[in-house]
Scaffold this motif. Structure first.
Motif, short mmCIF file in Angstrom:
data_model
loop_
_atom_site.label_atom_id
_atom_site.label_comp_id
_atom_site.label_asym_id
_atom_site.label_seq_id
_atom_site.Cartn_x
_atom_site.Cartn_y
_atom_site.Cartn_z
N SER A 1 30.65 31.61 69.52
CA SER A 1 31.74 32.52 69.28
C SER A 1 31.04 33.99 69.45
O SER A 1 29.79 34.32 69.03
CB SER A 1 32.42 32.35 68.02
OG SER A 1 31.65 32.68 66.93
N TRP B 1 36.46 35.30 69.60
CA TRP B 1 36.48 34.60 70.82
C TRP B 1 35.39 33.34 70.72
O TRP B 1 34.14 33.61 70.46
CB TRP B 1 35.96 35.19 72.15
CG TRP B 1 36.85 36.68 72.33
CD1 TRP B 1 36.82 37.67 71.65
CD2 TRP B 1 38.23 36.71 72.92
NE1 TRP B 1 37.75 38.73 72.02
CE2 TRP B 1 38.62 37.93 72.96
CE3 TRP B 1 38.89 35.89 73.89
CZ2 TRP B 1 39.70 38.54 73.63
CZ3 TRP B 1 39.92 36.37 74.51
CH2 TRP B 1 40.37 37.65 74.55
N GLN C 1 41.01 32.67 78.65
CA GLN C 1 40.82 32.58 77.32
C GLN C 1 41.38 33.26 76.47
O GLN C 1 41.69 34.56 76.90
CB GLN C 1 39.28 32.32 77.08
CG GLN C 1 38.65 33.40 77.22
CD GLN C 1 37.02 33.20 76.61
OE1 GLN C 1 36.23 34.24 77.08
NE2 GLN C 1 36.70 32.27 75.81
N PRO D 1 41.81 34.92 72.20
CA PRO D 1 41.26 34.94 71.01
C PRO D 1 41.79 33.63 70.16
O PRO D 1 42.91 33.49 69.91
CB PRO D 1 41.73 36.31 70.46
CG PRO D 1 42.61 36.77 71.07
CD PRO D 1 42.81 36.08 72.51
#
Length: 222
Positions: free
Chosen positions: A130, A119, A103, A105
């Motif tokens: 997040s 994130w 993943q 940001p």
């Protein structure tokens, strides 16, 4: 890090050295999804039908894998371009498989003396959540703020909330190798290829099962 690997490896000796089955592959692919499963299958077949077949002719698949593991621990690691084709590398990105494993940001900004990254992820109930992390900017770093900003924007982390990690969790109890990969990743978010190869070689782990081969190839290449 070495002590952590040693502890995990010793614990894995308690497991039966068995390999995944067609049923395990079905469970794995059901969670990962059809498109991403197809991409991973093509990556694996590319590695086996081209790299392994070229470098270890006249040997069966199991022997080819083991020859590769033994040799790679004794010499420099090959370039990624030697392992899989550019076409399959593009498919790895376009299919979204990359986002199941890693993943990025979703936003990065500068706040006073910090570079902050946010994130975003979905929890087990599908609710969007997040969190933020930051890096302090000292006086020396301030002269290269653009570079630091770009570095933060392109930072990647292992995606613990992605379907790849969930798929591994479902089948890890059936394989000492997948259990090693899963446990190491869960503990640190990163699994050094050298540690995987060391574990396979030292403890004679089974890596020729249907799921093991896919997990190993993805770990080797990405």
């Amino acid at each position: 890090m070495k002590n952590q690997f040693a502890i995990i490896s010793i614990l894995l000796l308690l497991l039966t050295s068995c390999k995944s089955t067609a049923v395990d592959l079905e469970k794995f692919e059901k969670i990962l999804g059809p498109e991403k499963s197809e991409t991973l299958t093509k990556l694996t077949e590319d590695f086996e039908n081209n790299f392994l077949a070229k470098n270890y002719p006249n040997t069966d698949l199991s022997e080819s894998y083991w020859n590769f593991i033994v040799e790679i621990t004794q010499q420099s690691f090959p370039n990624k371009s030697e392992l899989v084709s550019k076409e399959n590398e593009k498919n790895y990105i376009s299919s979204g498989l990359i986002n199941e494993k890693y993943q990025y940001p979703d936003s990065v900004w500068v706040k006073e003396r910090e570079i902050v990254s946010r994130w975003t992820y979905k929890d087990e109930r599908g609710k969007i959540k997040s969190y933020e992390d930051s890096r302090f900017i000292n006086s020396k770093d301030s002269v290269k703020i653009d570079s630091l900003f770009a570095l933060a924007k392109n930072q990647i982390k292992f995606n613990y909330y992605g379907n790849y990690f969930k798929a591994l969790e479902v089948v890890k109890s059936e394989s000492s190798f997948i259990n090693l990969y899963y446990t190491y990743t869960a503990a640190s978010g990163y699994t050094p290829v050298s540690s995987l190869l060391q574990g396979i070689n030292d403890y004679n782990m089974e890596i020729t099962g249907t799921v093991e081969r896919r997990v190993l190839v993805l770990a080797l290449v990405y």
